[in-house]
Design a protein around this motif. Structure first.
Motif, short mmCIF file in Angstrom:
data_model
loop_
_atom_site.label_atom_id
_atom_site.label_comp_id
_atom_site.label_asym_id
_atom_site.label_seq_id
_atom_site.Cartn_x
_atom_site.Cartn_y
_atom_site.Cartn_z
N ILE A 56 1.65 -0.05 9.26
CA ILE A 56 2.03 -0.48 7.91
C ILE A 56 3.53 -0.28 7.73
O ILE A 56 4.06 0.79 7.96
N SER A 57 4.20 -1.34 7.32
CA SER A 57 5.65 -1.25 7.10
C SER A 57 6.01 -1.08 5.63
O SER A 57 7.05 -0.52 5.32
N ARG A 58 5.14 -1.55 4.75
CA ARG A 58 5.48 -1.50 3.33
C ARG A 58 4.21 -1.44 2.48
O ARG A 58 3.26 -2.19 2.72
N VAL A 59 4.21 -0.56 1.51
CA VAL A 59 3.11 -0.47 0.53
C VAL A 59 3.56 -1.20 -0.72
O VAL A 59 4.58 -0.86 -1.32
N LEU A 60 2.80 -2.20 -1.13
CA LEU A 60 3.17 -3.03 -2.27
C LEU A 60 2.57 -2.54 -3.58
O LEU A 60 3.00 -2.96 -4.64
N GLY A 61 1.57 -1.68 -3.50
CA GLY A 61 1.00 -1.10 -4.71
C GLY A 61 -0.46 -1.42 -4.92
O GLY A 61 -1.10 -2.14 -4.14
N LEU A 62 -0.99 -0.87 -5.99
CA LEU A 62 -2.39 -1.02 -6.34
C LEU A 62 -2.68 -2.43 -6.87
O LEU A 62 -1.89 -2.98 -7.64
N VAL A 63 -3.77 -2.99 -6.42
CA VAL A 63 -4.27 -4.26 -6.96
C VAL A 63 -5.70 -4.04 -7.41
O VAL A 63 -6.45 -3.30 -6.78
N CYS A 64 -6.04 -4.65 -8.54
CA CYS A 64 -7.41 -4.49 -9.04
C CYS A 64 -7.81 -5.74 -9.82
O CYS A 64 -6.97 -6.53 -10.23
#
Length: 122
Positions: A49-57
């Motif tokens: 994983i190079s980048r965490v874009l955040g929570l999606v729901c």
């Protein structure tokens, strides 16, 4: 007591008025073809994983629409996968179900094979 018996019509009307994400069918195809992984773990085996874009729901009364709505939101953020996927179902007294799906949208590091493949496609 009347409000308990008549609530289902409001829920159906609200679900019908919820706008569909434009790319939901595209995301469905990506997922079903194995090109957009959604996993319950904190990583995808063999991919860094190079980048965490955040929570999606996403929440709703239809399980498919809720799942693919969440995935479409991740794709709209530029994600290549969802990790830490979880879902909840709430059962209402009138017999309806309310689904909640959520996870973390991520991007992967590119490997040399993928760079070569992308270069050939251009």
């Amino acid at each position: 007591m009347l409000f308990l018996l008549g609530g289902n019509d409001k829920k159906k009307a609200k679900a019908e008025n919820t706008p569909r994400t434009e790319n939901m069918e595209r995301v469905r195809e990506l997922f079903l073809n194995g090109r957009f992984p959604v996993v319950t773990t904190d990583r995808v085996e063999g991919r860094a994983i190079s980048r965490v874009l955040g929570l999606v729901c996403c929440r709703g009364y239809d399980s498919d629409e809720t799942f693919f709505g969440m995935a479409a939101r991740a794709v709209n953020k530029g994600a290549q996968a969802i990790i830490g996927y979880s879902e909840n179902v709430a059962f209402h007294p009138d017999g309806s179900k309310y689904f909640s799906c959520y996870g973390t949208a991520v991007q992967f590091e590119r490997d040399d094979k993928e760079r070569d493949r992308l270069a050939l496609e251009v």
